[in-house]
Design a protein around this motif. Sequence first.
Motif, mmCIF file in Angstrom:
data_model
loop_
_atom_site.group_PDB
_atom_site.id
_atom_site.type_symbol
_atom_site.label_atom_id
_atom_site.label_comp_id
_atom_site.label_asym_id
_atom_site.label_seq_id
_atom_site.Cartn_x
_atom_site.Cartn_y
_atom_site.Cartn_z
ATOM 1 N N PRO A 138 -3.652 -6.456 -2.463
ATOM 2 C CA PRO A 138 -2.741 -5.623 -3.201
ATOM 3 C C PRO A 138 -1.662 -5.707 -2.465
ATOM 4 O O PRO A 138 -1.904 -5.258 -0.783
ATOM 5 C CB PRO A 138 -3.692 -4.602 -3.649
ATOM 6 C CG PRO A 138 -4.694 -4.949 -4.161
ATOM 7 C CD PRO A 138 -5.383 -6.511 -2.292
ATOM 8 N N ALA A 139 -0.150 -5.210 -2.879
ATOM 9 C CA ALA A 139 0.698 -5.059 -1.495
ATOM 10 C C ALA A 139 0.334 -4.052 -0.546
ATOM 11 O O ALA A 139 0.794 -3.952 0.265
ATOM 12 C CB ALA A 139 2.329 -5.189 -2.762
ATOM 13 N N GLY A 140 -0.096 -3.082 -1.718
ATOM 14 C CA GLY A 140 -0.034 -1.163 -0.811
ATOM 15 C C GLY A 140 -1.497 -1.171 0.011
ATOM 16 O O GLY A 140 -1.055 -1.291 1.213
ATOM 17 N N LEU A 141 -2.345 -2.900 -0.087
ATOM 18 C CA LEU A 141 -3.355 -2.582 1.261
ATOM 19 C C LEU A 141 -2.355 -3.709 2.063
ATOM 20 O O LEU A 141 -3.233 -3.225 3.406
ATOM 21 C CB LEU A 141 -4.277 -3.625 0.129
ATOM 22 C CG LEU A 141 -5.429 -3.659 1.180
ATOM 23 C CD1 LEU A 141 -5.565 -2.624 2.517
ATOM 24 C CD2 LEU A 141 -6.307 -4.771 0.699
ATOM 25 N N LYS A 142 -1.706 -4.318 1.840
ATOM 26 C CA LYS A 142 -1.171 -5.448 3.467
ATOM 27 C C LYS A 142 -0.276 -3.925 4.135
ATOM 28 O O LYS A 142 -0.375 -4.170 5.573
ATOM 29 C CB LYS A 142 -0.417 -6.050 2.765
ATOM 30 C CG LYS A 142 -1.293 -7.386 1.831
ATOM 31 C CD LYS A 142 -0.952 -8.852 1.455
ATOM 32 C CE LYS A 142 -1.731 -9.881 1.016
ATOM 33 N NZ LYS A 142 -0.241 -10.782 0.439
ATOM 34 N N TRP A 153 -10.490 1.056 1.493
ATOM 35 C CA TRP A 153 -9.816 0.561 0.061
ATOM 36 C C TRP A 153 -10.545 0.072 -0.643
ATOM 37 O O TRP A 153 -11.745 -0.377 -0.919
ATOM 38 C CB TRP A 153 -9.089 -0.488 0.415
ATOM 39 C CG TRP A 153 -8.138 -1.506 -0.050
ATOM 40 C CD1 TRP A 153 -8.409 -1.790 -1.391
ATOM 41 C CD2 TRP A 153 -6.804 -0.506 -0.322
ATOM 42 N NE1 TRP A 153 -6.872 -2.071 -1.988
ATOM 43 C CE2 TRP A 153 -5.802 -1.584 -1.547
ATOM 44 C CE3 TRP A 153 -5.870 0.697 0.349
ATOM 45 C CZ2 TRP A 153 -4.648 -0.378 -2.754
ATOM 46 C CZ3 TRP A 153 -4.711 0.657 -0.178
ATOM 47 C CH2 TRP A 153 -3.881 0.271 -1.667
ATOM 48 N N GLY A 154 -10.408 0.340 -2.239
ATOM 49 C CA GLY A 154 -10.777 -0.215 -3.832
ATOM 50 C C GLY A 154 -12.850 1.230 -2.888
ATOM 51 O O GLY A 154 -12.711 1.808 -2.857
ATOM 52 N N ILE A 175 -1.557 4.939 -1.421
ATOM 53 C CA ILE A 175 -1.117 4.795 -2.763
ATOM 54 C C ILE A 175 -0.829 3.417 -2.712
ATOM 55 O O ILE A 175 -0.532 2.600 -2.028
ATOM 56 C CB ILE A 175 0.082 5.963 -3.117
ATOM 57 C CG1 ILE A 175 -0.208 7.001 -3.295
ATOM 58 C CG2 ILE A 175 0.443 5.443 -4.115
ATOM 59 C CD1 ILE A 175 -1.195 7.525 -3.457
ATOM 60 N N ASP A 176 -1.328 2.752 -4.085
ATOM 61 C CA ASP A 176 -0.843 1.522 -4.301
ATOM 62 C C ASP A 176 0.596 1.611 -4.596
ATOM 63 O O ASP A 176 0.761 2.066 -5.209
ATOM 64 C CB ASP A 176 -2.382 0.642 -4.927
ATOM 65 C CG ASP A 176 -2.020 0.965 -6.840
ATOM 66 O OD1 ASP A 176 -0.913 1.987 -6.733
ATOM 67 O OD2 ASP A 176 -2.934 0.380 -7.029
ATOM 68 N N GLU A 177 1.189 0.330 -5.400
ATOM 69 C CA GLU A 177 2.161 -0.598 -6.064
ATOM 70 C C GLU A 177 1.931 -0.080 -7.367
ATOM 71 O O GLU A 177 3.221 0.176 -8.005
ATOM 72 C CB GLU A 177 2.124 -2.167 -5.355
ATOM 73 C CG GLU A 177 1.250 -2.461 -6.300
ATOM 74 C CD GLU A 177 0.169 -2.839 -6.319
ATOM 75 O OE1 GLU A 177 -1.047 -3.707 -6.254
ATOM 76 O OE2 GLU A 177 -0.887 -2.311 -4.644
ATOM 77 N N HIS A 178 1.025 0.588 -7.960
ATOM 78 C CA HIS A 178 1.172 1.520 -9.593
ATOM 79 C C HIS A 178 1.353 2.489 -9.446
ATOM 80 O O HIS A 178 0.599 3.307 -9.738
ATOM 81 C CB HIS A 178 0.214 0.639 -9.988
ATOM 82 C CG HIS A 178 -0.195 -0.842 -9.892
ATOM 83 N ND1 HIS A 178 1.069 -1.152 -10.174
ATOM 84 C CD2 HIS A 178 -1.079 -1.566 -9.455
ATOM 85 C CE1 HIS A 178 1.022 -3.106 -10.479
ATOM 86 N NE2 HIS A 178 -0.113 -2.669 -9.818
ATOM 87 N N ALA A 187 -5.599 4.588 -4.238
ATOM 88 C CA ALA A 187 -6.516 3.362 -4.023
ATOM 89 C C ALA A 187 -8.056 3.175 -2.776
ATOM 90 O O ALA A 187 -8.333 2.280 -2.589
ATOM 91 C CB ALA A 187 -5.878 1.423 -4.373
ATOM 92 N N GLY A 188 -7.271 4.517 -2.342
ATOM 93 C CA GLY A 188 -8.098 4.461 -0.998
ATOM 94 C C GLY A 188 -7.740 5.473 -0.169
ATOM 95 O O GLY A 188 -7.259 6.501 -0.079
ATOM 96 N N LEU A 189 -7.502 5.876 1.033
ATOM 97 C CA LEU A 189 -7.532 6.266 1.880
ATOM 98 C C LEU A 189 -7.683 5.814 3.229
ATOM 99 O O LEU A 189 -8.225 5.301 4.083
ATOM 100 C CB LEU A 189 -8.516 7.713 2.079
ATOM 101 C CG LEU A 189 -10.266 7.769 2.979
ATOM 102 C CD1 LEU A 189 -10.087 7.722 4.289
ATOM 103 C CD2 LEU A 189 -11.090 8.109 2.189
ATOM 104 N N LEU A 190 -6.425 6.930 3.779
ATOM 105 C CA LEU A 190 -6.187 6.247 5.835
ATOM 106 C C LEU A 190 -6.804 7.689 6.752
ATOM 107 O O LEU A 190 -6.885 8.792 6.183
ATOM 108 C CB LEU A 190 -5.150 6.040 5.148
ATOM 109 C CG LEU A 190 -4.150 6.271 7.551
ATOM 110 C CD1 LEU A 190 -4.690 5.464 8.137
ATOM 111 C CD2 LEU A 190 -2.384 6.481 7.598
ATOM 112 N N CYS A 191 -7.537 6.892 7.350
ATOM 113 C CA CYS A 191 -8.410 8.268 8.576
ATOM 114 C C CYS A 191 -7.462 7.862 9.702
ATOM 115 O O CYS A 191 -7.709 6.932 10.243
ATOM 116 C CB CYS A 191 -9.477 8.326 8.859
ATOM 117 S SG CYS A 191 -10.811 9.221 9.457
#
Length: 704
Positions: A35-39, A56-57, A136-139, A143-147
């Motif tokens: 996914p573009a958001g992950l990248k 992620w995911g 947040i993903d492209e939609h 979609a996950g979290l940042l720590c």
Amino acid sequence: MTRYPGFPAGDSAAARTLSGIDWTTTALGPMDQWPAGLKIHLNLIFNSPESMYVLWGPDLLFFHNDAYAPVLGPRLKNAMGARMKELWSDVWDQVESNIEDALRGIPYQCEDLPLVMARYGEIERTWWSFSFSPVIDEHNRIAGLLCVTKETTKRVLDQRALRASEQRRLDLIADLERQVIERSHERGLTWQVSPDLLSVMTAELQFETTNPAWRSTLGWSDDELSSKTLGNLIHPHDTVHTQNAFEALKGNHPVLNLENRCLHKDGTYRWLSWVAVPEGGKMYCSARDITHEKRQADALRLAEDALRQSQKMEAVGQLTGGLAHDFNNLLLGVSGNLELLKNRVARGRTEQLDRYIDSALEGSRRAAALTHRLLAYSRRQTLDPEVTDVDHLVEGMAELIRRTVGPAIAMDVLATRGLWTTRVDAHQLENALLNLCLNARDAMPDGGQLLIETCNETLDAADAQELELPEGRYVALSVSDNGTGMSQEVAKRAFEPFFTTKPMGMGTGLGLSMIYGFARQSGGGVRIESTLGRGSRVCIYLPAYIGTEKPAAKTPALSRSAAAPASGKTVLVVDDEPSVRALMSEVLIDQGYRVLEADTGASALEILQSGQTVDLLVSDVGLPGGMNGRQLADAARVWRPTLDVLFVTGYAENAALDKDGLETGMHVLIKPFSLRAFNDRVIELLRAQRVPPAKEAPFSDPAP
């Protein structure tokens, strides 16, 4: 290296790790399908210097940047793309709820969160600062979290240590405050209840503060003492040494154990022992009441005096008893023979009178010997000390001693090369040596070994104390035997007068006591070492002579043919006993001398000052009238410097003859003496009369 769009082309650990993973096995599929958001988020964390990771995911796949790599430790190799729950299984239970909140859109942030983990195989308690934010993903879906995280373990531990140290400091301060309060209370209580008299005085010894013991001991209250100085209370006889002590106190010298008497309010005095120290211009003093101890000491001293007096009377009784026994026997022999002589003469029977005369003379001689022994024991005999080589003296006595002890006893003499000289009466030392050898002979009735030995000895403190002598150098003369020996009890009493273990009539018990008295009068001592059944060793210690005088050479006595009177000589005889003076005068007159008589020193001095010719002064030492014989001789030498003096004395009254030694031309003859000995000594002195040179210079002795 394969490059992926949207990822850094640098040589970072994350990029290398991502390129080496088989992503086909993950739920994400090939990387180009991510996914573009992950990248975007991965690109964000890879370029950040902060320690970060992204989950992620649904499987919460784990992606970290280089800054986070040290946190992983051994987990680093398999961390990238791993499931969070598996990678951090040891902490998952501790952070799971926070992660779930972030996935629901609720950000989480904390400071110093404690986590228990096993980074390096061992359980650790660590602390961390966290922030969990939804990703947040492209939609536009979560979609996950940042720590963003940072380990704060060191800071937390340092702060805890700092707080602990501060708490210990506060506890210590509180404890010190408590101790100060307690000790202040204790000091105050000590001041109040102490039986010692405590006080603070000014430099002028004015009382500033006193404790209650002053009232209980001396009756004075604080107010009464505040108007006094210490000098107002001290007994007049103790004022001087008290003032001296407290003057020294002003010079920063503490007062220790100063004893004086202080005035009680009732007018009596109490003994006090003081300790005082200066501080800040004041005197801090403590005094202890020792009145009771002083009274006990006085009582003990009186008891000791009474005991010594009792022991003295017992010794006097023993001495006088033995003396009376021996003298009564001797007097009976003298008086009995004189009575027999008188009866024979009255009846006209003049044959064989010599035996009565000889028996009476023998009794008087033995009585004289007894008095000499008693004077030696009491250290009152008149000595004629001279520098003596003891080895030479022993050599001269050896043959006589061998003949005396007999052939059954093997005698050896062990001399010392370089033996020190000593200043001693050689004749008395010969008598002492002979007595010791006779005692040794009597201790070996069946024969044995006798050893006479000399040596140089330096007495140390212990030996000197045992012998009651000063430390230093001594000449030792010892006599040893292998005879019967003595028990310890007998050895302790060996020096007592009239104490003897010999059968009745075999000894007077004065031999060792005479030797002991002679040694002590000569500045030395005697030691006995004895074992019952194994023998004895008696050693005489005499002080080594320090000086340049050479040992005196023995001069042969005048022969009978040479002992002829020197005609035309005048002799002044001074003695307060008329019978003794008459005897000496008659002997001198019979020899053709002119004799002048005096009974006191003053009358003799008048004769000497009158200008009459006097060739020899014969004087007793003990004279009445305030001038003894030595003083008379010294006064006579002022007018007649070359006058020869012969002292006749029974003992050295007031040490008149031993004070500084006899001067040249002064001689001694011990009472009682035979008239022949007196006559020969006078002839000897007058024949060797010194001739004075011009101007009364010192005189030399011409050849006879």
